[in-house]
Design a protein around this motif. Structure first.
Motif, PDB file in Angstrom:
ATOM      1  N   THR A  32      64.982  15.287  47.214  1.00  9.64           N
ATOM      2  CA  THR A  32      65.320  16.519  46.494  1.00  9.64           C
ATOM      3  C   THR A  32      64.117  17.094  45.771  1.00  9.64           C
ATOM      4  O   THR A  32      64.281  17.841  44.801  1.00  9.64           O
ATOM      5  CB  THR A  32      66.444  16.242  45.472  1.00  9.64           C
ATOM      6  N   THR A  33      62.917  16.780  46.235  1.00  9.73           N
ATOM      7  CA  THR A  33      61.723  17.082  45.444  1.00  9.73           C
ATOM      8  C   THR A  33      61.157  18.473  45.704  1.00  9.73           C
ATOM      9  O   THR A  33      60.770  19.171  44.786  1.00  9.73           O
ATOM     10  CB  THR A  33      60.643  16.017  45.708  1.00  9.73           C
ATOM     11  N   SER A  34      61.099  18.882  46.973  1.00 11.03           N
ATOM     12  CA  SER A  34      60.399  20.123  47.320  1.00 11.03           C
ATOM     13  C   SER A  34      61.114  20.834  48.450  1.00 11.03           C
ATOM     14  O   SER A  34      61.459  20.223  49.474  1.00 11.03           O
ATOM     15  CB  SER A  34      58.961  19.818  47.731  1.00 11.03           C
ATOM     16  N   VAL A  35      61.305  22.134  48.300  1.00  8.49           N
ATOM     17  CA  VAL A  35      61.931  22.950  49.342  1.00  8.49           C
ATOM     18  C   VAL A  35      61.062  22.960  50.597  1.00  8.49           C
ATOM     19  O   VAL A  35      61.561  22.829  51.719  1.00  8.49           O
ATOM     20  CB  VAL A  35      62.154  24.386  48.819  1.00  8.49           C
ATOM     21  N   VAL A  36      59.758  23.109  50.427  1.00 12.18           N
ATOM     22  CA  VAL A  36      58.849  23.144  51.577  1.00 12.18           C
ATOM     23  C   VAL A  36      58.769  21.787  52.248  1.00 12.18           C
ATOM     24  O   VAL A  36      58.847  21.666  53.478  1.00 12.18           O
ATOM     25  CB  VAL A  36      57.452  23.629  51.141  1.00 12.18           C
ATOM     26  N   ALA A  37      58.602  20.731  51.459  1.00  8.12           N
ATOM     27  CA  ALA A  37      58.464  19.395  52.036  1.00  8.12           C
ATOM     28  C   ALA A  37      59.717  18.975  52.794  1.00  8.12           C
ATOM     29  O   ALA A  37      59.625  18.345  53.859  1.00  8.12           O
ATOM     30  CB  ALA A  37      58.142  18.391  50.939  1.00  8.12           C
ATOM     31  N   MET A  38      60.891  19.316  52.287  1.00 12.63           N
ATOM     32  CA  MET A  38      62.123  18.981  52.989  1.00 12.63           C
ATOM     33  C   MET A  38      62.155  19.621  54.368  1.00 12.63           C
ATOM     34  O   MET A  38      62.644  19.036  55.338  1.00 12.63           O
ATOM     35  CB  MET A  38      63.327  19.417  52.170  1.00 12.63           C
ATOM     36  N   ALA A  39      61.641  20.851  54.483  1.00 11.36           N
ATOM     37  CA  ALA A  39      61.638  21.540  55.771  1.00 11.36           C
ATOM     38  C   ALA A  39      60.723  20.870  56.779  1.00 11.36           C
ATOM     39  O   ALA A  39      60.879  21.063  57.991  1.00 11.36           O
ATOM     40  CB  ALA A  39      61.217  22.993  55.581  1.00 11.36           C
ATOM     41  N   LYS A 464      68.780   9.483  59.498  1.00  6.55           N
ATOM     42  CA  LYS A 464      67.885  10.449  60.122  1.00  6.55           C
ATOM     43  C   LYS A 464      68.037  11.779  59.396  1.00  6.55           C
ATOM     44  O   LYS A 464      69.157  12.241  59.172  1.00  6.55           O
ATOM     45  CB  LYS A 464      68.196  10.595  61.611  1.00  6.55           C
ATOM     46  N   LEU A 465      66.898  12.354  59.036  1.00  2.00           N
ATOM     47  CA  LEU A 465      66.869  13.637  58.333  1.00  2.00           C
ATOM     48  C   LEU A 465      66.354  14.713  59.282  1.00  2.00           C
ATOM     49  O   LEU A 465      65.263  14.600  59.838  1.00  2.00           O
ATOM     50  CB  LEU A 465      65.958  13.536  57.113  1.00  2.00           C
ATOM     51  N   TYR A 466      67.177  15.756  59.471  1.00  2.08           N
ATOM     52  CA  TYR A 466      66.808  16.901  60.298  1.00  2.08           C
ATOM     53  C   TYR A 466      66.704  18.132  59.399  1.00  2.08           C
ATOM     54  O   TYR A 466      67.604  18.383  58.585  1.00  2.08           O
ATOM     55  CB  TYR A 466      67.856  17.156  61.381  1.00  2.08           C
ATOM     56  N   SER A 467      65.636  18.902  59.573  1.00  5.04           N
ATOM     57  CA  SER A 467      65.411  20.026  58.671  1.00  5.04           C
ATOM     58  C   SER A 467      64.922  21.255  59.424  1.00  5.04           C
ATOM     59  O   SER A 467      64.252  21.157  60.461  1.00  5.04           O
ATOM     60  CB  SER A 467      64.383  19.661  57.591  1.00  5.04           C
ATOM     61  N   PHE A 468      65.261  22.403  58.853  1.00  2.05           N
ATOM     62  CA  PHE A 468      64.754  23.684  59.348  1.00  2.05           C
ATOM     63  C   PHE A 468      64.458  24.556  58.140  1.00  2.05           C
ATOM     64  O   PHE A 468      65.210  24.550  57.153  1.00  2.05           O
ATOM     65  CB  PHE A 468      65.778  24.382  60.243  1.00  2.05           C
ATOM     66  N   GLY A 469      63.370  25.307  58.208  1.00  2.00           N
ATOM     67  CA  GLY A 469      63.027  26.189  57.102  1.00  2.00           C
ATOM     68  C   GLY A 469      62.122  27.312  57.546  1.00  2.00           C
ATOM     69  O   GLY A 469      61.661  27.355  58.697  1.00  2.00           O
ATOM     70  N   LEU A 470      61.871  28.213  56.627  1.00  2.00           N
ATOM     71  CA  LEU A 470      60.960  29.312  56.917  1.00  2.00           C
ATOM     72  C   LEU A 470      60.275  29.766  55.638  1.00  2.00           C
ATOM     73  O   LEU A 470      60.752  29.524  54.525  1.00  2.00           O
ATOM     74  CB  LEU A 470      61.697  30.483  57.580  1.00  2.00           C
ATOM     75  N   ASN A 471      59.143  30.392  55.831  1.00  2.00           N
ATOM     76  CA  ASN A 471      58.414  31.051  54.758  1.00  2.00           C
ATOM     77  C   ASN A 471      58.205  32.506  55.156  1.00  2.00           C
ATOM     78  O   ASN A 471      57.848  32.793  56.309  1.00  2.00           O
ATOM     79  CB  ASN A 471      57.063  30.371  54.520  1.00  2.00           C
ATOM     80  N   ASP A 479      55.693  35.132  48.010  1.00  7.19           N
ATOM     81  CA  ASP A 479      56.367  34.685  49.231  1.00  7.19           C
ATOM     82  C   ASP A 479      57.612  33.903  48.841  1.00  7.19           C
ATOM     83  O   ASP A 479      57.790  33.489  47.676  1.00  7.19           O
ATOM     84  CB  ASP A 479      55.442  33.818  50.084  1.00  7.19           C
ATOM     85  N   VAL A 480      58.484  33.685  49.809  1.00  6.73           N
ATOM     86  CA  VAL A 480      59.729  32.967  49.579  1.00  6.73           C
ATOM     87  C   VAL A 480      59.905  31.909  50.670  1.00  6.73           C
ATOM     88  O   VAL A 480      59.512  32.117  51.826  1.00  6.73           O
ATOM     89  CB  VAL A 480      60.930  33.937  49.557  1.00  6.73           C
ATOM     90  N   ASN A 481      60.470  30.753  50.291  1.00  3.42           N
ATOM     91  CA  ASN A 481      60.749  29.663  51.232  1.00  3.42           C
ATOM     92  C   ASN A 481      62.248  29.382  51.245  1.00  3.42           C
ATOM     93  O   ASN A 481      62.902  29.361  50.186  1.00  3.42           O
ATOM     94  CB  ASN A 481      60.017  28.388  50.807  1.00  3.42           C
TER      95      ASN A 481
END
Length: 536
Positions: A32-39, A464-471, A479-481
């Motif tokens: 739960t530390t970082s929005v970018v890192a989780m992605a 297993k951790l699956y992630s998707f994100g965008l900037n 900018d927004v993540n």
């Protein structure tokens, strides 16, 4: 361009080869530390994400120019289930009819520990946590200073919606939380390719366990069966009155290994718990970088309160025993208390290690539009071999456990037996336009909790951790993540294979509430996060 691509392929092959070993480990770190890192599957050590570098690699702060601020928020829900089955020949000291058999756990909700207030009675479908960070860099300076608040560790399970949930014997409520409220940090650009960084996260840690308790084991079962044969159901036994008083507690004092024996609540905090993060970042080419971070551990000193509430079964049994002729003598020999109060409360202390963590990674950008991150991390969860809670007085309920070879009723020692092994993470970034970045993450998190140590207090198997994100760049200054992640893991624990949960040994009083059962279950974590960054 072609030359650069060919040069990086051996490194790419090395990164894939590094993923081959099956030994990986994780419990709650980085979830739960970082929005970018989780992605990116938390694989960001060689490409630290802005102000979040404070946690993942403070050397990355040296890449920030000018002043900046970051605002983030995430929502996370944890769902955990378990099913209980008795195999053929199930018996606990002659008892075979366990009401837990064939049952499944009920709804799970989340809670929060509010520093300075405590744990409210909220039962939330998910938790929403904000974060804020600031960084300062004077034009031309090699130093960048920063601070941030964020959640570095969290586990929250609330099973109190259903008062008869069979999982209540290993945690009606479990809250493990480490909230960093300040993290003074500095990044130093040593050269055009090499940077160093130091951060001092200062955290408020909270640890809450609220659970019903029962003690099914063979010795208790045999004793209960002896009572059934010796004690009449409709009156006293004159021989017993002049004996040791096994029947003196009446019907409610008859021992049943499947009955609830007590309730326990431990609530502890460590309001000021600093650690240190040390990072280094080497970027010899724009397409290749190596990073490393050491996150120091701590022997966190918790203080708080406890409450033990004992049910009538043990209270009446002890009272009946001490009302007979020879019962007090036998009780004194066995170390039994003269009586057990319905409720006993006071203060407690505990030293619970916050594990040190080492993480290294590489960044490869073979093409202008593609970037691959690979990280390896090692956390010292092996320090959690056992958790010891020290009380300010002798706990009368635990004095009964002296029969099982537990001599110190002023403390409670809960075995854990966790392991320290290696964990991998992978992140992929695509750059279809100058403004848009797409991110994908995969993190196979083999648990530091071995299969023979898992329980419902910490139902964390291999996941297993699956992630998707965008900037998306809103402007040159902002900018927004956005990130969405899903974690899934399952466990299947045959009867008598896990002495943190379902062993049916003769003296396994602490702590196997599902003795002799096959226990199967899963855990699912859904995460959604957003962050906004602005440079000025």
């Amino acid at each position: 361009m072609r030359r650069r691509v060919h040069a990086c392929w051996p490194l790419l092959a090395g990164a894939v080869a590094a993923a081959a070993p099956p030994a990986r480990a994780a419990i709650t770190e980085n979830l739960t530390t970082s929005v970018v890192a989780m992605a990116l599957g938390n694989a960001v050590t060689a490409d630290p994400p802005g102000i979040d570098s404070i946690h993942f690699n403070p050397a990355g702060l040296a890449r920030l120019k000018g002043d900046s601020e970051s605002f983030s928020a995430f929502g996370a829900s944890i769902r955990s289930t378990a099913r209980f089955h008795t195999p053929p020949g199930f018996s606990v000291g002659g008892w075979t009819d366990d009401p837990v058999s064939g049952q499944s756990t009920g709804p799970v909700r989340q809670g929060m520990y509010v520093p300075g207030y405590g744990k409210p009675g909220w039962r939330l479908p998910a938790v929403l946590i904000p974060g804020v960070g600031m960084a300062f860099n004077k034009a031309g300076s090699r130093f960048t200073f920063a601070t941030q608040s964020y959640m570095s560790q969290a586990m929250s399970i609330d099973r109190s919606t259903d008062p008869n949930d069979p999982a209540r014997f290993q945690g009606r409520q479990v809250q493990l939380q480490r909230l960093v409220y300040a993290a003074p940090s500095v990044g130093y650009k040593f050269s055009d390719t090499l940077s160093f960084g130091v951060a001092v996260p200062i955290a408020h840690s909270a640890f809450v366990i609220d659970t019903d308790m029962r003690f099914p084991n063979s010795l208790l079962g045999i004793f209960g069966k002896f009572q059934q044969g010796w004690c009449p159901t409709n009156g006293g036994n004159i021989l017993d009155t002049f004996g040791v008083g096994l029947c003196g507690g009446g019907k409610e004092g008859l021992v049943n290994p499947f009955k609830q024996a007590a309730k326990m609540r431990l609530e502890m905090t460590a309001p000021f718990d600093p650690t240190i993060n040390l990072g280094v970042l080497w970027e010899p080419r724009d397409w290749f970088a190596v990073g490393a971070v050491y996150q120091g551990g701590a022997q966190t000193q918790y203080t708080g309160t406890y409450t033990f509430t004992t049910e009538p079964m043990l209270r009446n049994f002890v009272n009946g025993m001490n009302s007979s002729l020879f019962g007090p003598i036998v009780g004194a020999v066995l170390g039994f208390p003269s009586s057990i109060p319905r409720e006993q409360k006071g203060n407690l202390t505990a030293t619970i290690p916050f594990p040190a963590h080492l993480q290294v990674g590489i960044k490869l950008k073979p093409l202008r539009y593609v970037q691959l991150n690979v990280d390896a991390s090692y956390a010292r969860w092996g320090d959690w071999n056992a958790l010891t809670f020290q009380f300010d007085q002798s706990i009368k309920l635990l004095e009964v456990a002296r029969l099982y070879g537990i001599p110190n009723s002023g403390q409670l020692k809960i075995p854990r037996g966790y392991k320290s092994v290696l964990n991998m993470g992978y992140g992929l970034q695509l750059f279809p336009t100058e403004k848009l970045t797409l991110r994908f993450g995969y993190e196979p998190r083999k648990s530091s909790i071995p299969g023979d140590k898992i329980d419902l207090i910490a139902p964390l198997p291999d996941t297993k951790l699956y992630s998707f994100g965008l900037n998306y760049k809103l402007s040159k200054q902002s900018d927004v993540n956005l990130t969405a992640s899903y974690l899934i893991g399952r466990f299947n624990t045959p009867a008598n294979s896990d002495c943190n949960m379902n062993c049916n040994n003769f003296l396994n009083v602490i702590y196997n509430p599902y003795a002799g059962h096959d226990v199967a279950g899963d855990i699912r974590v859904r995460y959604v996060g957003v962050s906004y960054n602005r440079h000025f």
